[in-house]
Every structure is written in structure tokens, then in C-alpha cells.
Design a protein around this motif. Structure first.
Motif, PDB file in Angstrom:
ATOM      1  N   ASP A  61       0.709  -1.290  -0.074  1.00 67.29           N
ATOM      2  CA  ASP A  61       0.198   0.067  -0.155  1.00 67.29           C
ATOM      3  C   ASP A  61       0.920   1.260  -0.135  1.00 67.29           C
ATOM      4  OD1 ASP A  61      -2.258  -1.470   0.176  1.00 67.29           O
ATOM      5  OD2 ASP A  61      -2.726  -1.147   2.350  1.00 67.29           O
ATOM      6  N   GLY A  62       0.620   2.175  -0.949  1.00 66.42           N
ATOM      7  CA  GLY A  62       1.172   3.183  -1.091  1.00 66.42           C
ATOM      8  C   GLY A  62       2.715   3.281  -1.918  1.00 66.42           C
ATOM      9  N   TRP A  63       3.315   2.318  -2.041  1.00 68.80           N
ATOM     10  CA  TRP A  63       4.664   2.254  -2.642  1.00 68.80           C
ATOM     11  C   TRP A  63       4.665   2.405  -3.868  1.00 68.80           C
ATOM     12  CZ3 TRP A  63       9.587   0.775  -0.324  1.00 68.80           C
ATOM     13  CH2 TRP A  63       9.497   0.379   1.208  1.00 68.80           C
ATOM     14  N   GLY A  64       5.689   3.202  -4.160  1.00 73.55           N
ATOM     15  CA  GLY A  64       5.906   3.737  -5.510  1.00 73.55           C
ATOM     16  C   GLY A  64       4.757   4.989  -6.048  1.00 73.55           C
ATOM     17  N   THR A  65       4.049   5.508  -5.117  1.00 74.61           N
ATOM     18  CA  THR A  65       3.151   6.483  -5.399  1.00 74.61           C
ATOM     19  C   THR A  65       3.728   7.746  -4.893  1.00 74.61           C
ATOM     20  OG1 THR A  65       2.059   6.382  -3.105  1.00 74.61           O
ATOM     21  CG2 THR A  65       1.086   4.951  -4.850  1.00 74.61           C
ATOM     22  N   ASP A  66       2.851   8.760  -5.462  1.00 74.09           N
ATOM     23  CA  ASP A  66       3.457  10.344  -5.415  1.00 74.09           C
ATOM     24  C   ASP A  66       3.054  10.620  -3.635  1.00 74.09           C
ATOM     25  OD1 ASP A  66       4.753  10.504  -7.609  1.00 74.09           O
ATOM     26  OD2 ASP A  66       2.757  11.460  -8.480  1.00 74.09           O
ATOM     27  N   ASN A  67       2.553   9.762  -3.115  1.00 67.91           N
ATOM     28  CA  ASN A  67       2.268  10.062  -1.356  1.00 67.91           C
ATOM     29  C   ASN A  67       3.387  10.144  -0.782  1.00 67.91           C
ATOM     30  OD1 ASN A  67      -0.521   9.833  -2.135  1.00 67.91           O
ATOM     31  ND2 ASN A  67      -0.665   7.820  -1.494  1.00 67.91           N
ATOM     32  N   ASN A  68       3.458  10.961   0.373  1.00 69.79           N
ATOM     33  CA  ASN A  68       4.620  10.955   1.148  1.00 69.79           C
ATOM     34  C   ASN A  68       5.181   9.566   1.575  1.00 69.79           C
ATOM     35  OD1 ASN A  68       6.128  11.110   3.773  1.00 69.79           O
ATOM     36  ND2 ASN A  68       5.651  13.258   3.794  1.00 69.79           N
ATOM     37  N   ILE A  69       6.553   9.365   1.706  1.00 68.43           N
ATOM     38  CA  ILE A  69       6.960   8.133   1.750  1.00 68.43           C
ATOM     39  C   ILE A  69       6.454   7.376   3.309  1.00 68.43           C
ATOM     40  CG2 ILE A  69       8.803   8.135   0.274  1.00 68.43           C
ATOM     41  CD1 ILE A  69      10.611   8.817   2.297  1.00 68.43           C
ATOM     42  N   CYS A  70       6.222   8.605   4.130  1.00 70.26           N
ATOM     43  CA  CYS A  70       6.001   8.140   5.476  1.00 70.26           C
ATOM     44  C   CYS A  70       4.524   7.502   5.416  1.00 70.26           C
ATOM     45  CB  CYS A  70       5.979   9.608   6.386  1.00 70.26           C
ATOM     46  SG  CYS A  70       7.581   9.805   6.654  1.00 70.26           S
ATOM     47  N   SER A  71       3.912   7.509   4.429  1.00 69.51           N
ATOM     48  CA  SER A  71       2.352   6.762   4.416  1.00 69.51           C
ATOM     49  C   SER A  71       2.666   5.550   3.786  1.00 69.51           C
ATOM     50  CB  SER A  71       1.395   7.902   3.875  1.00 69.51           C
ATOM     51  OG  SER A  71       1.876   7.798   2.192  1.00 69.51           O
ATOM     52  N   TRP A  72       3.668   5.157   3.055  1.00 66.05           N
ATOM     53  CA  TRP A  72       4.006   3.957   2.669  1.00 66.05           C
ATOM     54  C   TRP A  72       3.825   2.814   3.848  1.00 66.05           C
ATOM     55  CZ3 TRP A  72       8.213   4.804  -1.455  1.00 66.05           C
ATOM     56  CH2 TRP A  72       8.116   5.504  -2.519  1.00 66.05           C
ATOM     57  N   TYR A  73       3.238   1.636   3.385  1.00 64.90           N
ATOM     58  CA  TYR A  73       2.859   0.510   4.446  1.00 64.90           C
ATOM     59  C   TYR A  73       4.454   0.189   4.732  1.00 64.90           C
ATOM     60  CZ  TYR A  73       1.830  -3.707   6.193  1.00 64.90           C
ATOM     61  OH  TYR A  73       1.623  -5.063   7.201  1.00 64.90           O
ATOM     62  N   GLY A  74       4.650  -0.057   6.264  1.00 69.60           N
ATOM     63  CA  GLY A  74       5.730  -0.338   6.687  1.00 69.60           C
ATOM     64  C   GLY A  74       6.902   0.598   6.811  1.00 69.60           C
ATOM     65  N   VAL A  75       6.812   1.888   6.390  1.00 70.40           N
ATOM     66  CA  VAL A  75       7.893   2.769   6.551  1.00 70.40           C
ATOM     67  C   VAL A  75       7.565   3.607   7.836  1.00 70.40           C
ATOM     68  CG1 VAL A  75       9.073   4.716   5.323  1.00 70.40           C
ATOM     69  CG2 VAL A  75       8.116   2.852   3.889  1.00 70.40           C
ATOM     70  N   LYS A  76       8.551   3.599   8.526  1.00 69.53           N
ATOM     71  CA  LYS A  76       8.404   4.671   9.592  1.00 69.53           C
ATOM     72  C   LYS A  76       9.302   5.641   9.661  1.00 69.53           C
ATOM     73  CE  LYS A  76       6.021   1.168  11.776  1.00 69.53           C
ATOM     74  NZ  LYS A  76       4.660   1.094  11.250  1.00 69.53           N
ATOM     75  N   CYS A  77       8.805   6.818   9.837  1.00 67.20           N
ATOM     76  CA  CYS A  77       9.450   8.043   9.789  1.00 67.20           C
ATOM     77  C   CYS A  77       9.601   8.916  11.204  1.00 67.20           C
ATOM     78  CB  CYS A  77       8.722   9.008   8.936  1.00 67.20           C
ATOM     79  SG  CYS A  77       8.864   8.433   7.229  1.00 67.20           S
ATOM     80  N   ASN A  78      10.465   9.707  11.233  1.00 67.09           N
ATOM     81  CA  ASN A  78      10.654  10.315  12.459  1.00 67.09           C
ATOM     82  C   ASN A  78       9.646  11.744  12.346  1.00 67.09           C
ATOM     83  OD1 ASN A  78      12.044  12.304  10.977  1.00 67.09           O
ATOM     84  ND2 ASN A  78      14.077  11.813  11.910  1.00 67.09           N
ATOM     85  N   ASP A  79       9.830  12.702  13.169  1.00 72.98           N
ATOM     86  CA  ASP A  79       9.014  13.947  13.244  1.00 72.98           C
ATOM     87  C   ASP A  79       9.555  14.670  11.992  1.00 72.98           C
ATOM     88  OD1 ASP A  79       7.609  13.400  15.348  1.00 72.98           O
ATOM     89  OD2 ASP A  79       8.703  14.353  16.740  1.00 72.98           O
ATOM     90  N   GLY A  80      10.440  14.739  11.458  1.00 71.29           N
ATOM     91  CA  GLY A  80      11.212  15.481  10.412  1.00 71.29           C
ATOM     92  C   GLY A  80      10.597  14.707   9.130  1.00 71.29           C
ATOM     93  N   ASP A  81       9.901  13.613   8.898  1.00 70.45           N
ATOM     94  CA  ASP A  81       9.500  13.226   7.922  1.00 70.45           C
ATOM     95  C   ASP A  81      10.831  12.259   7.175  1.00 70.45           C
ATOM     96  OD1 ASP A  81       6.933  13.431   8.071  1.00 70.45           O
ATOM     97  OD2 ASP A  81       7.126  15.081   6.612  1.00 70.45           O
ATOM     98  N   SER A  82      11.818  11.927   8.086  1.00 68.42           N
ATOM     99  CA  SER A  82      12.741  11.140   7.474  1.00 68.42           C
ATOM    100  C   SER A  82      12.637   9.673   7.969  1.00 68.42           C
ATOM    101  CB  SER A  82      14.294  11.695   8.042  1.00 68.42           C
ATOM    102  OG  SER A  82      14.310  12.829   7.641  1.00 68.42           O
ATOM    103  N   VAL A  83      13.060   8.763   7.131  1.00 65.04           N
ATOM    104  CA  VAL A  83      12.978   7.511   7.573  1.00 65.04           C
ATOM    105  C   VAL A  83      13.727   6.913   8.729  1.00 65.04           C
ATOM    106  CG1 VAL A  83      13.187   4.987   6.463  1.00 65.04           C
ATOM    107  CG2 VAL A  83      12.303   6.808   5.137  1.00 65.04           C
ATOM    108  N   VAL A  84      13.284   6.096   9.534  1.00 68.81           N
ATOM    109  CA  VAL A  84      14.023   5.619  10.767  1.00 68.81           C
ATOM    110  C   VAL A  84      14.280   4.109  10.658  1.00 68.81           C
ATOM    111  CG1 VAL A  84      13.469   7.545  12.041  1.00 68.81           C
ATOM    112  CG2 VAL A  84      12.104   5.671  12.077  1.00 68.81           C
TER     113      VAL A  84
END
Length: 107
Positions: free
Chosen positions: A84-107
Motif C-alpha cells: 500500500d502506497g509504495w511507488g506512489t506520489d504520496n509521502n513515503i511516511c504513508s507507505w506501508y511499513g515505512v516508519k518516519c521521525n517527526d522530520g519526515d525522515s525514514v528511521v
């Protein structure tokens, strides 16, 4: 000859592009500019290229890296259970299984 200059080569290389006269005397043969003055400032420095990424970094964005992972592991071919969400133009933090910090960086 002294008293003249040629901005590209420092010498006359054709009859169609003679050396130019300097308002002030030049001292040497092969001048590429007249002595510096307010009327004849030095040329601007050449444009610089973007700096290379630091060692250990690819220079790719987090999104580009995740898309490469998605493609390399056949997620784009439907081989993932949930993409879900992978490869779309949505913010990567909304892609299934991707976790981000408050600055929208992948953790």
C-alpha cells in the motif's frame, strides 16, 4: 604584442579576430586581459558543480532508495503481501511499513 590583448587565446589566431587595444599598457606578449581596473574587472569564476555526496552516501533521496528497494524485491510486480502506497506520489511516511521521525525522515 604589448599594449594589446586577446581574451580567448592571448594571441591573434586569425585575420578576422585581431588583438584588442588596452586603454593602459600591457607589459607582456600573450595577454588575455588588460590590467585590472573598475572598467575591466576580472571575469566571474566558473560555475561550480554540486558537491559530491559524502562517503557512504549514494546521493539518492530516501524516496529514490525506497523505490529501488521496491523494484529490486519485486514489490512492483505484486510479489509483496502488502505494498500500500509504495511507488506512489504520496509521502513515503504513508507507505506501508515505512516508519518516519517527526522530520519526515525514514528511521
Amino acid at each position: 604584442r604589448p599594449g594589446t590583448f586577446e581574451p580567448r587565446a592571448g594571441k591573434q589566431d586569425s585575420d578576422f579576430r585581431p588583438c584588442l587595444s588596452c586603454p593602459q599598457n600591457t607589459l607582456y606578449w600573450g595577454q588575455t586581459k588588460c590590467a585590472l581596473s573598475d572598467a575591466n574587472p576580472p571575469p566571474p569564476p566558473p560555475p561550480t558543480e554540486a558537491p559530491a555526496p559524502p562517503p557512504g552516501h549514494s546521493g539518492l533521496t530516501e524516496k529514490e532508495i525506497l523505490v529501488k528497494l521496491f523494484q529490486a524485491t519485486l514489490g512492483a510486480s505484486g510479489q509483496w503481501t502488502n505494498s500500500d502506497g509504495w511507488g506512489t506520489d504520496n509521502n513515503i511516511c504513508s507507505w506501508y511499513g515505512v516508519k518516519c521521525n517527526d522530520g519526515d525522515s525514514v528511521v
